[in-house]
Design an enzyme around this catalytic site. Sequence first.
Site, PDB file in Angstrom:
ATOM      1  N   SER A 108      -6.312   5.746   3.026  1.00  0.00           N
ATOM      2  CA  SER A 108      -4.903   5.985   2.718  1.00  0.00           C
ATOM      3  C   SER A 108      -4.810   7.142   1.714  1.00  0.00           C
ATOM      4  O   SER A 108      -5.325   8.220   1.981  1.00  0.00           O
ATOM      5  CB  SER A 108      -4.254   4.698   2.199  1.00  0.00           C
ATOM      6  OG  SER A 108      -2.857   4.828   2.119  1.00  0.00           O
ATOM      7  N   ASP A 234      -0.683   0.739  12.659  1.00  0.00           N
ATOM      8  CA  ASP A 234      -0.324   1.229  11.320  1.00  0.00           C
ATOM      9  C   ASP A 234       1.143   1.649  11.292  1.00  0.00           C
ATOM     10  O   ASP A 234       1.526   2.622  11.942  1.00  0.00           O
ATOM     11  CB  ASP A 234      -1.214   2.422  10.968  1.00  0.00           C
ATOM     12  CG  ASP A 234      -1.105   2.843   9.508  1.00  0.00           C
ATOM     13  OD1 ASP A 234      -0.038   2.623   8.900  1.00  0.00           O
ATOM     14  OD2 ASP A 234      -2.082   3.400   8.984  1.00  0.00           O
ATOM     15  N   HIS A 262      -2.162  -0.835   8.363  1.00  0.00           N
ATOM     16  CA  HIS A 262      -2.413   0.240   7.394  1.00  0.00           C
ATOM     17  C   HIS A 262      -3.372  -0.173   6.294  1.00  0.00           C
ATOM     18  O   HIS A 262      -3.221  -1.225   5.673  1.00  0.00           O
ATOM     19  CB  HIS A 262      -1.096   0.687   6.753  1.00  0.00           C
ATOM     20  CG  HIS A 262      -1.272   1.826   5.795  1.00  0.00           C
ATOM     21  ND1 HIS A 262      -1.591   3.095   6.196  1.00  0.00           N
ATOM     22  CD2 HIS A 262      -1.213   1.869   4.435  1.00  0.00           C
ATOM     23  CE1 HIS A 262      -1.707   3.887   5.150  1.00  0.00           C
ATOM     24  NE2 HIS A 262      -1.493   3.166   4.062  1.00  0.00           N
TER      25      HIS A 262
END
Length: 286
Positions: A108, A234, A262
Amino acid sequence: MTNNLSNGERLSRINGVELGVETFGNPAHPAILLIDGAAASMLWWEAGLCARIAAAGRFVIRYDNRDTGRSTSYPPGHPGYSMTDLAEDAVGVLDALGIERAHVVGRSMGGGMAVIVGVDHPDRVASLTFVSASAGIGALPPSEEPVGETPAGPDLTELAALVDYSVAAAKAESGGSPHFDEAAIRALIKQDVERARNFASTLVNHFAMEFTSPVRGGYRDIGVPTLVVHGDRDPLVPLSHGEALSAEIPGAELLVLPGVGHAVLPEPVWDVFVPALAGHTAGDRR
């Protein structure tokens, strides 16, 4: 013989701050540095996953970014650092452990740190892996509507409220994944909240810092083997972001994890992810 148990957590003085660092496995094996994203302490790289990677013949390093876990905390809303500072902390972790070169994995927001390390410190990086990341390049779709509802904001003085808020957010970010284990996530978040120096800062400060980029180039200038890992559920960074990222980096490979949301690597996909990471990181020793 590989030691796949934790080598112990420690606080290290790095770049003028304290960072919580933990290692797994044999230091003689190729090193893998795990960098997590916004508001995520090292605990989100689960100990079981780290041990599994170590058992594949890797020396695994996880650590708390500033404002997470046991690392240095700043007043809520006033982070005293930029994305580049966090990336330099990653290099500092390698320095503290005496590691010249590592395989770097950024998840991320950690992908933004990983690209800074990879482009500005190419001599320290053997390979790169991006998980749930985006280069923000081209006409990409925005975040999708999350599955379920996330409370507007928790009562920062109540442990139960902080945990409930964070569990709801994690559930929304899972994108309706069949792998979402609410009981396990709740236990992890409770530990995360109790362990943090200041969880109020954890919730906000990474979003308030200056988001900087590499000074020596961009994604196209990455010169090491690169693996892009992305879940097909996601909702925050849809799969097309991962596809665009892999297309932007010369020679990058894309691994799509079905049923994954995610910034998570749920245990049911470890049998896919760990061999892929082991294979990706097999070509270079520190």
